[in-house]
Design a protein around this motif. Structure first.
Motif, PDB file in Angstrom:
ATOM      1  N   VAL A  62      41.326  42.407  36.970  1.00  0.00           N
ATOM      2  CA  VAL A  62      42.429  42.227  37.910  1.00  0.00           C
ATOM      3  C   VAL A  62      42.373  43.272  39.026  1.00  0.00           C
ATOM      4  N   CYS A  63      42.136  44.534  38.655  1.00  0.00           N
ATOM      5  CA  CYS A  63      42.084  45.604  39.659  1.00  0.00           C
ATOM      6  C   CYS A  63      40.953  45.392  40.650  1.00  0.00           C
ATOM      7  N   VAL A  64      39.778  45.013  40.155  1.00  0.00           N
ATOM      8  CA  VAL A  64      38.627  44.801  41.034  1.00  0.00           C
ATOM      9  C   VAL A  64      38.893  43.665  42.007  1.00  0.00           C
ATOM     10  N   LEU A  65      39.435  42.554  41.499  1.00  0.00           N
ATOM     11  CA  LEU A  65      39.651  41.395  42.357  1.00  0.00           C
ATOM     12  C   LEU A  65      40.786  41.639  43.352  1.00  0.00           C
ATOM     13  N   VAL A  66      41.795  42.414  42.958  1.00  0.00           N
ATOM     14  CA  VAL A  66      42.872  42.755  43.887  1.00  0.00           C
ATOM     15  C   VAL A  66      42.338  43.655  44.998  1.00  0.00           C
ATOM     16  N   LYS A  67      41.494  44.618  44.636  1.00  0.00           N
ATOM     17  CA  LYS A  67      40.926  45.534  45.616  1.00  0.00           C
ATOM     18  C   LYS A  67      40.064  44.791  46.626  1.00  0.00           C
ATOM     19  N   HIS A  68      39.362  43.754  46.177  1.00  0.00           N
ATOM     20  CA  HIS A  68      38.476  42.990  47.062  1.00  0.00           C
ATOM     21  C   HIS A  68      39.089  41.632  47.396  1.00  0.00           C
ATOM     22  N   ARG A  69      40.402  41.579  47.519  1.00  0.00           N
ATOM     23  CA  ARG A  69      41.081  40.304  47.765  1.00  0.00           C
ATOM     24  C   ARG A  69      40.703  39.696  49.111  1.00  0.00           C
ATOM     25  N   ASN A  70      40.245  40.512  50.049  1.00  0.00           N
ATOM     26  CA  ASN A  70      39.846  39.973  51.356  1.00  0.00           C
ATOM     27  C   ASN A  70      38.571  39.153  51.268  1.00  0.00           C
ATOM     28  N   GLN A  71      37.810  39.314  50.170  1.00  0.00           N
ATOM     29  CA  GLN A  71      36.570  38.565  49.985  1.00  0.00           C
ATOM     30  C   GLN A  71      36.737  37.466  48.929  1.00  0.00           C
ATOM     31  N   THR A  72      37.972  37.085  48.653  1.00  0.00           N
ATOM     32  CA  THR A  72      38.264  36.155  47.571  1.00  0.00           C
ATOM     33  C   THR A  72      37.789  34.747  47.881  1.00  0.00           C
TER      34      THR A  72
END
Length: 358
Positions: A62-72
């Protein structure tokens, strides 16, 4: 997540709650002191381990995907919600761990509904998001050029809302009918409904929606994908095939024994199996072991769906190094996609395998 065992008022986790507090004594004269003592040691220990590993693994996703949410992308959205589902599920384990030790529910009626809701919704949403990821991979690989433009963030949000609403609806009976009751041993948090239809529904939800349909979807989709991968000329194909086999086998091995045990308990409650103490003791013991085994699957989901991917690992390693200074981890350069390039031209083979090794 238990099913209906004695034919009494039961929900997905109700059999175990009665096992915790010993209320099965009202149904049978069998002496189950040894099993109760075993459960008071075995369950809290394993539940605590599953909680810690599941919380750390899924929390990191969750933390990794939130941090890179601009590349989702759509895959990241499904992966995020899968991890969130497993987090909801493991957050209920401390309550049931405490219940197994104390022998009664001490958290009040609201937390009884709350824990039941998180437990069931987390379980079904985790299963449904695995199904969505399977279907997404199937459609992308088998019909890559036709569906590429439709795999948008808007679709990801729509699927997310649909799956969570479906999971909540499936879990709603357990949330409504699970309540605190005052019994001879003390307060119990259990499913209480006089309607047999809801108990049959619980069995349908657990066995059909929770195992049969997801397993069939995985088998059908991946059985079509594997032959296509085998024909491709890419170094990644063997790794992808192994990952597919791991996904299907792990899901079956972790959940099928538990479902089979619950189904045997259901047959016993209907009189299709003998009701002697030996059969009951074996069913209780097998339920204890297979339930804990099934719960550990939520700890494997981050490994199977996230940490095997080079893209995700390149995102996760800097965060791990920042959170745990001094930890020995491979360099992100070692995970570079350049080690897998065979030409400057991106082939369809690499497009296909990249959908699995993210």
């Amino acid at each position: 997540m238990s099913g209906e065992y004695e034919g009494e008022n039961a929900t997905l986790q109700d059999y175990y709650l009665s096992y915790y507090d010993g209320s099965f004594n009202e149904f049978t004269p069998c002496d189950n002191i040894d099993l109760k003592n075993f459960g008071k040691v075995f369950l809290p220990t394993l539940y605590s381990l599953v909680f810690i590993l599941g919380f750390i693994g899924n929390g990191l996703v969750v933390c990794v995907l939130v941090k890179h949410r601009n590349q989702t992308n759509l895959t990241d959205i499904c992966l995020f919600n899968l991890a969130l589902s497993d987090l909801l599920f493991v957050l209920t384990l401390p309550f049931y761990s405490h219940y197994s030790v104390v022998g009664q529910w001490t958290f009040g009626d609201f937390m009884c509904h709350f824990a039941s809701g998180f437990h069931n919704t987390g379980f079904f949403s985790s299963i449904f998001f695995m199904v969505v990821m399977t279907l997404d991979r199937y459609v992308v690989i088998m019909h890559a050029h036709k569906v590429a433009r439709y795999r948008t963030l808007r679709l990801g949000v729509a699927l997310t809302v649909f799956v969570w609403m479906l999971s909540l609806c499936v879990s709603l009976p357990a949330i409504i009918f699970t309540k605190v009751t005052n019994e001879s041993h003390g307060l119990a948090c259990r499913f209480f409904s006089e309607n047999d239809a809801w108990r049959l529904y619980n069995n349908f939800a657990m066995h059909v929606l929770g195992l049969v349909i997801p397993l069939l979807v995985m088998i059908v989709c991946y059985s079509r994908i594997i032959p296509l991968l085998v024909k491709m000329r890419t170094e990644k194909k063997h790794r992808v095939v192994k990952l597919i086999i791991l996904i299907v086998i792990s899901f079956f091995l972790f959940w099928a024994p538990y479902n089979i045990t619950l189904f045997l308990g259901f047959l016993k409650s209907k009189g299709f199996l003998s009701s002697n103490c030996s059969v009951e003791a074996n069913l209780r013991l097998s339920t204890t072991v297979t339930e804990t085994l099934a719960y550990t699957h939520c700890c494997l989901n981050p490994i199977i769906y996230a940490f095997v991917g080079q893209k995700f690992m390149k995102r996760a390693l800097p965060l791990l190094k920042k959170c745990v200074p001094g930890i020995l981890l491979p360099s992100t350069r070692d995970l570079s996609d350049s080690t897998y390039r065979k030409s400057s031209v991106m082939s369809r083979s690499s497009d296909v395998t990249s959908n699995f090794i993210m």
